[in-house]
Design a protein around this motif. Structure first.
Motif, short mmCIF file in Angstrom:
data_model
loop_
_atom_site.label_atom_id
_atom_site.label_comp_id
_atom_site.label_asym_id
_atom_site.label_seq_id
_atom_site.Cartn_x
_atom_site.Cartn_y
_atom_site.Cartn_z
N SER A 167 0.82 -1.19 0.00
CA SER A 167 0.00 0.00 0.00
C SER A 167 0.86 1.25 0.00
O SER A 167 1.96 1.26 0.55
CB SER A 167 -0.89 0.00 1.24
N ASP A 168 0.35 2.29 -0.66
CA ASP A 168 1.04 3.58 -0.58
C ASP A 168 0.44 4.47 0.51
O ASP A 168 0.74 5.65 0.59
CB ASP A 168 1.05 4.28 -1.94
N ARG A 169 -0.43 3.89 1.35
CA ARG A 169 -1.01 4.66 2.46
C ARG A 169 -0.04 4.67 3.64
O ARG A 169 0.30 3.61 4.16
CB ARG A 169 -2.32 4.01 2.92
N LEU A 170 0.37 5.85 4.05
CA LEU A 170 1.33 5.95 5.16
C LEU A 170 0.66 6.37 6.46
O LEU A 170 0.95 5.84 7.52
CB LEU A 170 2.43 6.96 4.80
N ILE A 171 -0.23 7.36 6.36
CA ILE A 171 -0.87 7.92 7.54
C ILE A 171 -2.33 8.21 7.22
O ILE A 171 -2.63 8.78 6.16
CB ILE A 171 -0.17 9.24 7.97
N ALA A 172 -3.22 7.79 8.11
CA ALA A 172 -4.64 8.11 7.94
C ALA A 172 -4.93 9.46 8.58
O ALA A 172 -4.36 9.79 9.62
CB ALA A 172 -5.50 7.03 8.58
N TYR A 173 -5.81 10.22 7.94
CA TYR A 173 -6.24 11.48 8.57
C TYR A 173 -7.76 11.56 8.60
O TYR A 173 -8.43 10.97 7.74
CB TYR A 173 -5.66 12.71 7.85
N THR A 174 -8.29 12.24 9.60
CA THR A 174 -9.70 12.63 9.58
C THR A 174 -9.78 14.08 10.04
O THR A 174 -9.11 14.49 10.98
CB THR A 174 -10.58 11.76 10.51
N LEU A 175 -10.58 14.84 9.32
CA LEU A 175 -10.87 16.22 9.72
C LEU A 175 -12.31 16.19 10.22
O LEU A 175 -13.26 16.09 9.43
CB LEU A 175 -10.74 17.15 8.50
N GLY A 176 -12.48 16.23 11.53
CA GLY A 176 -13.81 16.11 12.12
C GLY A 176 -14.59 17.41 11.99
O GLY A 176 -14.09 18.47 12.37
N LEU A 177 -15.79 17.31 11.45
CA LEU A 177 -16.64 18.49 11.29
C LEU A 177 -18.02 18.25 11.90
O LEU A 177 -19.03 18.76 11.41
CB LEU A 177 -16.75 18.86 9.81
N THR A 178 -18.04 17.44 12.96
CA THR A 178 -19.29 17.16 13.66
C THR A 178 -19.41 18.14 14.82
O THR A 178 -18.65 18.06 15.79
CB THR A 178 -19.28 15.72 14.22
N ARG A 179 -20.35 19.06 14.72
CA ARG A 179 -20.37 20.15 15.70
C ARG A 179 -20.89 19.69 17.07
O ARG A 179 -20.39 20.08 18.10
CB ARG A 179 -21.26 21.26 15.19
N HIS A 180 -21.91 18.84 17.04
CA HIS A 180 -22.52 18.46 18.30
C HIS A 180 -22.73 16.95 18.31
O HIS A 180 -23.30 16.40 17.37
CB HIS A 180 -23.86 19.19 18.46
N TRP A 181 -22.26 16.29 19.36
CA TRP A 181 -22.40 14.83 19.42
C TRP A 181 -22.52 14.40 20.87
O TRP A 181 -21.80 14.92 21.72
CB TRP A 181 -21.18 14.16 18.80
#
Ligand code: AKG
Ligand code: FE2
Length: 243
Positions: A167-181
């Motif tokens: 795989s060429d995937r090195l690092i996973a990222y998530t940009l969280g845009l859930t305002r209320h949980w």
């Protein structure tokens, strides 16, 4: 109105994030965007995106249905395919959520002139440089990305982002845009240890960048049937140039 320029919040402490990431293979950074940028992205995700349905297909690859294709397939057909996916998810692996594939959309001319394409440009520009700065991995040359929207019942089963393949995937990222949980609404990003326990779990968050080294066993817990509101994020991987 196209909204403010999409850029990293100049106030974030990259050195501190880099120290944490090198130590733990994981880091979370709050207020990754200035408030106006995060609000702009949330507004786009809430009002301007034609979401596709994606789930693990019978061939093991993602099955993607845009709204026209979903209508053409019909409720009966979709229900049947989702039922077989759920069986596979229980026996092996599966996933289900709404997506907008940023790179494919950009390259194929989908939604030409749409302001979301500025996010795609940002991901392969300043964001890639941030990935290199935090990880120290200069072989990172690109980032893929999709918008994701989880409704009640949506999930990703246990996986490690790589499997057995090269795989060429090195690092996973998530940009969280859930305002209320609420903490009992599910949808947590869970990391699992060898004993089957959850070693760490992260609730959907607002304006937060999460980075983790792959491979690591993780899942996204099913969103509770009674959750109010959607889990919204931008997710993908920092990649090397590949073979
Ligand atoms: O949305 C997340 O928090 C993680 C998503 C994920 O694990 C994946 O797309 O492979
Ligand atoms: Fe993953």
């Amino acid at each position: 109105m196209d909204g403010p320029a999409i850029r990293i919040n100049p106030k974030i402490d990259i050195g501190q994030a880099a120290d944490a990431f090198k130590r733990d293979g994981f880091v979370q950074i709050d207020e990754i965007f200035e408030p106006a940028v995060a609000e702009h992205l949330l507004h786009l995700l809430e009002t301007r995106i034609d979401w596709d349905l994606v789930f693990q297909g019978e061939d093991g690859r993602p099955s993607l249905f845009n709204q026209t294709q979903a209508k053409a397939a019909g409720n009966e057909e979709l229900r049947r395919r989702l039922a077989t996916m759920m069986t596979r998810a229980g026996a092996a692996y599966g996933f289900l959520y709404l997506t907008y594939p940023l790179i494919t959309a950009y390259l194929s001319g989908r939604d030409s002139g749409h302001p979301i394409h500025r996010l795609t440009e940002f991901l392969n520009d300043e964001f890639v440089r941030l990935g290199v700065a935090i990880s120290g991995q200069s072989e990172i040359v690109k980032a893929d990305g999709q918008l994701t929207r989880y409704r009640p019942g949506d999930f990703i089963g246990l996986h490690n982002d790589i499997g057995a393949e090269r795989s060429d995937r090195l690092i996973a990222y998530t940009l969280g845009l859930t305002r209320h949980w609420r903490p009992d609404w599910g949808g947590q990003l869970l990391f699992h240890d060898d004993a089957g326990d959850v070693s760490r779990g992260f609730a959907p968050r607002w304006n937060t960048l999460t980075l983790f080294r792959v491979p690591q066993n993780h899942s996204v817990a099913p969103v509770a049937a009674y959750a109010q509101g959607a889990r919204l994020s931008v997710v993908g991987w920092f990649r090397n140039a590949g073979a």
